[in-house]
Write an enzyme that holds these catalytic residues in place. Sequence first.
Site, mmCIF file in Angstrom:
data_model
loop_
_atom_site.group_PDB
_atom_site.id
_atom_site.type_symbol
_atom_site.label_atom_id
_atom_site.label_comp_id
_atom_site.label_asym_id
_atom_site.label_seq_id
_atom_site.Cartn_x
_atom_site.Cartn_y
_atom_site.Cartn_z
ATOM 1 N N TYR A 98 0.807 -1.222 0.000
ATOM 2 C CA TYR A 98 0.000 0.000 0.000
ATOM 3 C C TYR A 98 0.843 1.276 0.000
ATOM 4 O O TYR A 98 0.497 2.233 -0.718
ATOM 5 C CB TYR A 98 -0.976 -0.009 1.184
ATOM 6 C CG TYR A 98 -2.207 -0.849 0.921
ATOM 7 C CD1 TYR A 98 -3.346 -0.282 0.363
ATOM 8 C CD2 TYR A 98 -2.221 -2.205 1.218
ATOM 9 C CE1 TYR A 98 -4.474 -1.040 0.109
ATOM 10 C CE2 TYR A 98 -3.341 -2.979 0.970
ATOM 11 C CZ TYR A 98 -4.465 -2.397 0.421
ATOM 12 O OH TYR A 98 -5.582 -3.156 0.162
ATOM 13 N N GLU A 140 -8.814 -7.468 4.670
ATOM 14 C CA GLU A 140 -7.971 -8.489 4.052
ATOM 15 C C GLU A 140 -7.292 -9.373 5.101
ATOM 16 O O GLU A 140 -7.200 -10.597 4.911
ATOM 17 C CB GLU A 140 -6.935 -7.806 3.141
ATOM 18 C CG GLU A 140 -7.573 -7.226 1.880
ATOM 19 C CD GLU A 140 -6.801 -6.067 1.277
ATOM 20 O OE1 GLU A 140 -5.603 -5.908 1.610
ATOM 21 O OE2 GLU A 140 -7.401 -5.305 0.485
ATOM 22 N N TYR A 191 -15.059 -17.643 -5.848
ATOM 23 C CA TYR A 191 -14.081 -17.897 -6.902
ATOM 24 C C TYR A 191 -12.727 -18.201 -6.276
ATOM 25 O O TYR A 191 -12.494 -17.965 -5.087
ATOM 26 C CB TYR A 191 -13.968 -16.687 -7.834
ATOM 27 C CG TYR A 191 -13.689 -15.384 -7.119
ATOM 28 C CD1 TYR A 191 -12.416 -15.048 -6.679
ATOM 29 C CD2 TYR A 191 -14.724 -14.479 -6.872
ATOM 30 C CE1 TYR A 191 -12.162 -13.856 -6.018
ATOM 31 C CE2 TYR A 191 -14.491 -13.284 -6.206
ATOM 32 C CZ TYR A 191 -13.214 -12.978 -5.788
ATOM 33 O OH TYR A 191 -12.968 -11.787 -5.128
ATOM 34 N N SER A 209 -14.745 -18.508 -11.128
ATOM 35 C CA SER A 209 -15.757 -18.987 -10.197
ATOM 36 C C SER A 209 -15.693 -20.504 -10.070
ATOM 37 O O SER A 209 -15.355 -21.211 -11.028
ATOM 38 C CB SER A 209 -17.150 -18.593 -10.688
ATOM 39 O OG SER A 209 -17.332 -17.195 -10.650
ATOM 40 N N VAL A 408 -18.973 -9.512 -11.066
ATOM 41 C CA VAL A 408 -18.349 -9.036 -12.297
ATOM 42 C C VAL A 408 -17.075 -9.819 -12.538
ATOM 43 O O VAL A 408 -16.240 -9.948 -11.635
ATOM 44 C CB VAL A 408 -18.031 -7.526 -12.216
ATOM 45 C CG1 VAL A 408 -17.297 -7.065 -13.469
ATOM 46 C CG2 VAL A 408 -19.305 -6.724 -12.030
ATOM 47 N N GLY A 410 -13.685 -9.583 -13.856
ATOM 48 C CA GLY A 410 -12.790 -8.510 -14.241
ATOM 49 C C GLY A 410 -13.000 -7.308 -13.340
ATOM 50 O O GLY A 410 -13.726 -7.368 -12.347
#
Length: 415
Positions: A98, A140, A191, A209, A408, A410
């Site tokens: 980060y 996370e 996924y 997925s 979605v 991507g």
Amino acid sequence: MLSPKSAETVRATLPAVSGAIGEITTLFYEKLFAAHPELLRDLFNRGNQANGSQRQALAGSIATFARHLLDRPDSRPDAMLARIAHKHASLGVREDQYPIVREHLFAAIAEVLGEAVTDDVVRAWDEVYWLMAHALIAVEKRLFREAGVRDGAVWRPYRVAGRVQETDDVATFLLRPADGAPVPASRPGQYVSIQVQLPDGARQIRQYSLSGQPDGGLQISVKQVAADSPSGAPAGEVSGYLHTHVHGGETLYVSPPFGDVVLSDDGDGPLLLASAGIGCTPMLGMLAHLAATGSRRRIITAHADRSPATHPFRTDLRRLTGKLADATAELWYEEGAGVEEEGAGRETGGMADEVDAVTVRSGLMDLTRLAIPAGTTAYLCGPVPFMKAVRAQLLDCGVPSAAIHYEVFGPDLGL
């Protein structure tokens, strides 16, 4: 929340930053990859970088977060943060990356906006950045703990135990842990990330997925992405590699399952699973789970494809629908809907016949033709234009926005 002084500065400068965000993010990635070429080689999707979609997603998330801090200072956009955090966790993004992003992002902002970037502006937007970064890092870390992995250490070798060619351009891969240990738990709709080493040495990552979870393994189904000449989008590097080089016995590196768009086990209300093309994969996982648990919920599965020949898992869809107490499948084909399939509906004279709870229609999906039960929760997956159209149809049918969930494939540019 933002400090009062920073909130005032961000409010004053948000139009200028938003107006230049495309230029800023383009320059940011140029600087980032020049300083850290390994990030483009081994972390970022080179295809999405080539077509610009990843850059649009970053720009949208920062602007959305800043706007949320201004408009609703006592809350956070948790849905957006959760989606980004799941993607980051599946890629193995680390906390120490980060500051690297911050360094090159702020250098790009300063270069694009020039003298407008005063010390006060830097401090205010630095506050925005770290509020968003720390929120993501916290989520996370929790996801890594729940997955049983150290921060960022997500990769585990799996052996390719089998391959099934579903259609000309869709193949299913059965994966089993190379060490023989149990597979991690997953939820319907999630996924995994797959990391492969390409011929040029790059270790590219893509997310797929789970289309099933057979005993002792994981199952993904991959559509080979062809180059698109009109848009200039390149062919899919990883999907092409998997289709060409992976037939069984190879080793792939796989992340634990992640993803926040999951089928909830709570409640017994009606469900609508709407997909197009390869977007059927998470829906198949959800449908398989419902069938395995003997669900008695009202379930409508709606799928759109070019033709029966390009529709992956149409036999599985019919089989799983037949196992459920109150389920129907609604299919739309742009071509070939009049060709009768075993056990499926047949389009005749512009009308659709129902056979074994499967209805086949020609043309584009139109959910306004269906009787959508009150209290329906909807899950969507497919190309973004498809999901925009279907979402609008569901809203017209009275399904509230909060009950419509979407995945979605991507970068998430939003609906």
